[in-house]
Design an enzyme around this catalytic site. Structure first.
Site, mmCIF file in Angstrom:
data_model
loop_
_atom_site.group_PDB
_atom_site.id
_atom_site.type_symbol
_atom_site.label_atom_id
_atom_site.label_comp_id
_atom_site.label_asym_id
_atom_site.label_seq_id
_atom_site.Cartn_x
_atom_site.Cartn_y
_atom_site.Cartn_z
ATOM 1 N N LYS A 6 -10.793 -2.476 6.356
ATOM 2 C CA LYS A 6 -9.752 -2.574 6.962
ATOM 3 C C LYS A 6 -10.242 -2.063 8.575
ATOM 4 O O LYS A 6 -11.438 -1.666 8.570
ATOM 5 C CB LYS A 6 -9.290 -1.065 6.227
ATOM 6 N N THR A 23 -4.395 6.531 2.131
ATOM 7 C CA THR A 23 -6.013 6.186 1.836
ATOM 8 C C THR A 23 -6.372 7.318 0.846
ATOM 9 O O THR A 23 -6.192 8.842 0.490
ATOM 10 C CB THR A 23 -6.493 7.353 3.387
ATOM 11 N N ARG A 47 0.121 10.335 0.504
ATOM 12 C CA ARG A 47 0.422 10.880 1.560
ATOM 13 C C ARG A 47 1.695 12.608 1.095
ATOM 14 O O ARG A 47 1.649 13.405 1.519
ATOM 15 C CB ARG A 47 0.329 11.375 2.974
ATOM 16 N N GLU A 94 0.524 -1.151 0.214
ATOM 17 C CA GLU A 94 -0.083 0.407 0.144
ATOM 18 C C GLU A 94 0.834 1.085 0.077
ATOM 19 O O GLU A 94 1.572 1.776 0.805
ATOM 20 C CB GLU A 94 -0.948 0.129 0.828
#
Ligand code: 3PG
Length: 214
Positions: free
Chosen positions: A134, A74, A51, A47
Site C-alpha cells: 500500500k 489499519t 477505527r 477494506e
C-alpha cells in the site's frame, strides 16, 4: 504464510477491481447492506477500517455477503491481526509495517498489504518478500507523480495507493504500470450510509468499477 505468498494473494484481491473501498462503519446495521451495494456496483474487495467499535462485527456481517472479499485495516498490533482473522477477514492492510505485524500475519496466514511511503520503506518490505504494498498517504506523500518516479528503479513492486484519492484523480494512478488498484473512501460517503442510500453507493461503485487500468 510467507510474505511472498501473502503478496500473491494480495495481488489477486487487488486485481478484482480498480478501487478498494475504504470503509468507516459506525453502525453495524449498515455493514451488510453496504457490502451488498458495493458488490452490486462491481467492487468486491472491501477494506473495513478498525477505527470504529463495531468494525470486527461489521467484518463478520459483510463476510456473509456473496461475492464480497472483506479485509481489515489499519492493523496496528498482533492482536489486531488475530482479531481480524478470527472475524473472517481475507486480507489485512496497514498504514505502515512492523516486524510484529508481519510475524503475526505469517503466523495467522493473513495476507497483508503493508504500507510504505519512501524508497527505503518500499525496499525493506521488498527484501522481506512483499511485492505488493500500500502506498500511503498517497496524495500527501507525493501522489501519482511520486509513484511514477519510485516505480522507475523499483518496477518489481506493485502498489495500491490510498489516501486522498478521488474519482477525478484515480485515473492518474491507474495509468501507471505499477498500480494494481487504488483505495478510497469516496464510494461510501458517511451521509449515504447514515441515510441508508444504498442505491447512491451502488452508483458510486459502478462509476469506480469502470475506471480503466494500465
Ligand atoms: C483512510 O481513511 O484510512 C484512507 O486514507 C482512505 O481514506 P480517504 O480515501 O478518505 O483518504
Amino acid at each position: 504464510m510467507t510474505p511472498a505468498e501473502q503478496s500473491l494473494k494480495a495481488a489477486e484481491i487487488c486485481r478484482l477491481a480498480p478501487v478498494v473501498p475504504v470503509l468507516v462503519i459506525n453502525d453495524l446495521a449498515h455493514a451488510a447492506p453496504l457490502a451488498r451495494a458495493l458488490v452490486a456496483g462491481g467492487l468486491p474487495a472491501l477494506e473495513v477500517t478498525l477505527r470504529t467499535a463495531c468494525a470486527l462485527d461489521a467484518i463478520r456481517a459483510m463476510s456473509e455477503v456473496p461475492g464480497g472479499v472483506v479485509g481489515a485495516g489499519t492493523l496496528l498490533t498482533a492482536a489486531d491481526v488475530k482479531a481480524a482473522k478470527a472475524a473472517g477477514a481475507k486480507f489485512g492492510v496497514s498504514a505502515g509495517a512492523t516486524d510484529r505485524i508481519i510475524a503475526a500475519c505469517e503466523d495467522e496466514g493473513l495476507p497483508l498489504l503493508p504500507g510504505a511511503a519512501t524508497a527505503s520503506e518500499i525496499m525493506a518490505l521488498f527484501e522481506k518478500g512483499y511485492t505488493v504494498q500500500k502506498f500511503f498517504p498517497a496524495e500527501q506523500a507525493g501522489g501519482a507523480a511520486y509513484l511514477k518516479s519510485i516505480g522507475a528503479p523499483l518496477p518489481q513492486v506493485m502498489f495500491c495507493p490510498t489516501g486522498g484519492i478521488s474519482l477525478k484523480i484515480a485515473p492518474d494512478y491507474l495509468a501507471l504500470k505499477t498500480i494494481l488498484c487504488v483505495g478510497g473512501s469516496w464510494v461510501a460517503p458517511s451521509d449515504a450510509l447514515a441515510n441508508g442510500e444504498w442505491a447512491t453507493v451502488t452508483a458510486l461503485a459502478l462509476e469506480a468499477s469502470r475506471l480503466k487500468r494500465a
